[in-house]
Design an enzyme around this catalytic site. Structure first.
Site, PDB file in Angstrom:
ATOM      1  N   ASN A  20       4.960   3.563   7.185  1.00  0.00           N
ATOM      2  CA  ASN A  20       3.153   3.460   6.774  1.00  0.00           C
ATOM      3  C   ASN A  20       3.726   1.756   7.381  1.00  0.00           C
ATOM      4  O   ASN A  20       3.587   1.006   7.811  1.00  0.00           O
ATOM      5  CB  ASN A  20       2.581   3.895   5.720  1.00  0.00           C
ATOM      6  N   ASP A  21       2.987   0.675   5.919  1.00  0.00           N
ATOM      7  CA  ASP A  21       2.502  -0.500   6.318  1.00  0.00           C
ATOM      8  C   ASP A  21       3.574  -1.139   6.711  1.00  0.00           C
ATOM      9  O   ASP A  21       5.190  -0.984   6.902  1.00  0.00           O
ATOM     10  CB  ASP A  21       2.570  -1.469   4.895  1.00  0.00           C
ATOM     11  N   PRO A  22       3.729  -2.495   7.997  1.00  0.00           N
ATOM     12  CA  PRO A  22       4.411  -4.085   8.145  1.00  0.00           C
ATOM     13  C   PRO A  22       4.364  -4.254   7.011  1.00  0.00           C
ATOM     14  O   PRO A  22       3.599  -4.613   6.059  1.00  0.00           O
ATOM     15  CB  PRO A  22       3.744  -4.157   9.141  1.00  0.00           C
ATOM     16  N   MET A  38       0.983  -1.125  -0.201  1.00  0.00           N
ATOM     17  CA  MET A  38      -0.313  -0.483   0.119  1.00  0.00           C
ATOM     18  C   MET A  38       0.741   1.294  -0.112  1.00  0.00           C
ATOM     19  O   MET A  38       1.781   1.878   0.847  1.00  0.00           O
ATOM     20  CB  MET A  38      -0.954   0.115   1.354  1.00  0.00           C
TER      21      MET A  38
END
Length: 581
Positions: free
Chosen positions: A65-67, A1
């Protein structure tokens, strides 16, 4: 993402919900995102400590942001994550890399993946890790090949398997492995899942996508992990849901709380399909059956696809990724909690984004939903402890919890009540509302019958600022409905119109036969991460008090219902800082 969080999320979501109603016959809407090109490389040279977390994961500065690609390998947990090394807003994204032996304390390493090849020159976006036979890890990730955001799926492998931390990763020249065909929207084609092996010995992965507002989990198969073929049908799709980001697909046991390897397909299991809906910025999942012969997933009739479905977290939680931890036979979920303040605030403070505490997850005995709980290792950070038991709270009463650092705490409490008779009737007109809308109507200050009762976190002395986390019990026809809220509407005296201060809420599917409800809240300066009824309903809030900071913060248990509430047990701990840097 890959996208940037819109600083005016509340306005965005209201707009989207209104637009969705207007165009529902046309299949939904697409989300709107804004990229701040002039800010993405603004240096974070002066990091502000106010509101930084003590034990929730975040880098020393800049945007996170995203892992990505979490895994357990040779005794070490690996966490990769989307990171901007140059500033506190989205941009310049690389796969940062940290390692841990306990999922709480982390050692930062150099970035593992960053734009450097023709197949990822314009971006290295989210993906997953798989452990191949022979104990060989491999990462699948989305690469951006041009300025038009054409998305392809690439792989990376460790340069040296004998390095215990797997510091360096290489991207072989036979990338990309997967390119979108003519049936796929090549700019909405991303976030490959962990692979699983079918009974035929072939690997499978999912890639998230959308077509005509229909979310898709596109299925690919491979015999050797290098040559991938798109299946004739997606694993699953749903209309009017918009783009599916960060899909996750895994088995859960009907018999126990242990996790299962992603490739497990034995008896007494269900499967879970989780997607991050780009339109609403929330995480949704269904529980269902996986037909491994036809490679189709069918949600149970108790699970609903889309906006009215089950959420992993009813608050500020997105882009989650799970993995199987063989060292403790558990499935672990990691997610991202973005900021709810303004972009200008992020630039001023020099950082943005945190990761909620890793959660063990399993299937509830009912088979209808997941249960989530902070990993047990978090308890190693507990310090000073205070206890309270058998304390009754009558209408309008509250009691302050003292003796710990309440701005950075772990609180577990069990409430009980003598009768359900005073539960308020559930207004039939609320049936079409989301739980957070009902919470906005029936907030913590609105007197009820059975509730509201719960905790008042990050409160100023005279309650100019506070974030209540509470329950309210309603009587709806022949059953009871339990509403759980985490209300940020009064969390700060700051009043910028672009701040996001929602009344997050979800319903708790719980049997009230024992007339008890439990709550656990992890309070960490600007995070209130709460677990209702042992983890059946989870809500993460981001808040920014101006008065209730550090040692000026207060914590209360309260009851604002006419039915007396008993605090059966309350245990609260100060929490030490995790080692993150």
């Amino acid at each position: 993402m890959e996208f940037l969080r819109n600083s005016s999320l509340l306005t965005l979501q209201i707009l989207l919900l209104c637009v969705f109603v207007f165009v529902s016959n046309n299949g939904g809407v697409n989300a709107s995102h804004k990229v701040y090109m002039h800010l993405q490389s603004t240096s974070s040279s002066n990091v502000k400590n106010v509101h930084r977390t003590g034990y929730h994961f975040q880098p020393p500065k800049n945007w996170i942001n995203d892992p990505n690609g979490p895994m357990y390998y040779n005794g070490v947990y690996h966490l990769f994550y989307q990171y901007n090394p140059k500033g506190a807003v989205w941009g310049n994204i690389v796969w940062a890399h940290s390692v841990s032996t306990d999922l709480i304390n982390w050692i930062p390493l150099e970035p593992a993946i960053y734009p450097s090849k023709v197949f990822d020159k314009f971006g290295t976006w989210s993906g997953s890790a798989t452990i191949l036979p022979g104990n060989k890890p491999i990462i699948l990730y989305t690469g951006i090949v041009d300025a038009n955001k054409t998305q392809v799926q690439n792989y990376a492998i460790p340069a040296n398997l004998s390095d215990p931390y797997l510091r360096k990763w290489i991207k072989p020249d036979n990338n990309p492995l997967i390119v979108a065909d003519m049936s796929i929207n090549k700019t909405q084609f991303r976030d490959p899942t962990t692979a699983w092996m079918g009974r035929d010995g072939h690997w499978r992965i999912l890639v998230g996508s959308v077509r005509n507002h229909r979310g898709k989990a596109i299925l690919y198969r491979s015999k050797d992990f290098m040559k991938w073929t798109k299946a004739k049908h997606p694993l699953h799709t749903a209309t009017k849901t918009g783009n599916w980001e960060c899909p996750d697909f895994f088995p859960v046991s009907l018999k126990h709380t242990n996790g299962l390897d992603t490739s497990y397909n034995g008896e007494y299991i269900k499967h879970v399909l989780k997607v991050s809906l780009d339109v609403t910025r929330f995480e949704y999942y269904t529980v269902g059956a996986y037909d491994s012969k036809k490679d189709r997933y069918i949600p149970d009739n108790t699970s609903v696809d889309g906006w009215k479905g089950l959420r992993l977290d009813y608050g500020n939680y997105y882009a989650s990724k799970s993995f199987y931890d063989p060292s403790k036979n558990r499935r672990i979920m990691l997610g991202w909690a973005n900021e709810s303040d303004t972009v200008d605030d992020d630039v001023r403070k020099g950082w943005a984004g945190v990761h909620p505490i890793p959660r063990k997850l399993w299937l509830d005995p009912s088979g209808k939903q997941l249960v989530q709980w902070p990993v047990e290792e978090l308890q190693t950070l507990r310090k000073e402890k205070v206890q309270l038991s058998n304390h009754k709270l009558y209408k309008g009463e509250k009691i302050e919890v003292k003796g710990i650092t309440v701005a950075q705490a772990d609180v577990e409490v069990t409430f009980s009540f003598a009768s359900l008779d005073k539960a308020e009737p559930f207004d039939p007109s609320w049936a079409d509302l989301y739980a957070q809308d009902v919470c906005a109507i029936k907030g913590s200050t609105v007197q009820g019958g059975l509730g509201p009762f719960g905790l008042i976190t990050l409160a100023s002395k005279n309650l100019e600022e506070y974030t209540p986390v509470f329950f309210r019990v309603f009587k709806a026809q022949d059953k009871y409905k339990v509403l759980m809220c985490s209300d940020a509407s009064r969390s700060t005296l700051k009043n910028e119109t672009t701040m996001y201060k929602p009344s997050f809420a979800g319903y708790v599917d719980v049997d009230l036969a024992d007339k008890k409800l439990s709550l656990r809240s992890l309070i960490d300066n600007s995070v209130v991460e709460s677990f209702g009824a042992g983890g059946k309903t989870c809500i993460t809030s981001r808040v920014y008090p101006t008065l209730a900071i550090f040692d000026k913060a207060h914590l209360f248990a309260f009851n604002n219902g006419t039915e007396a509430i008993t605090i059966e047990t309350l245990n609260a701990w100060s929490m030490a800082d995790a080692k993150l840097h």
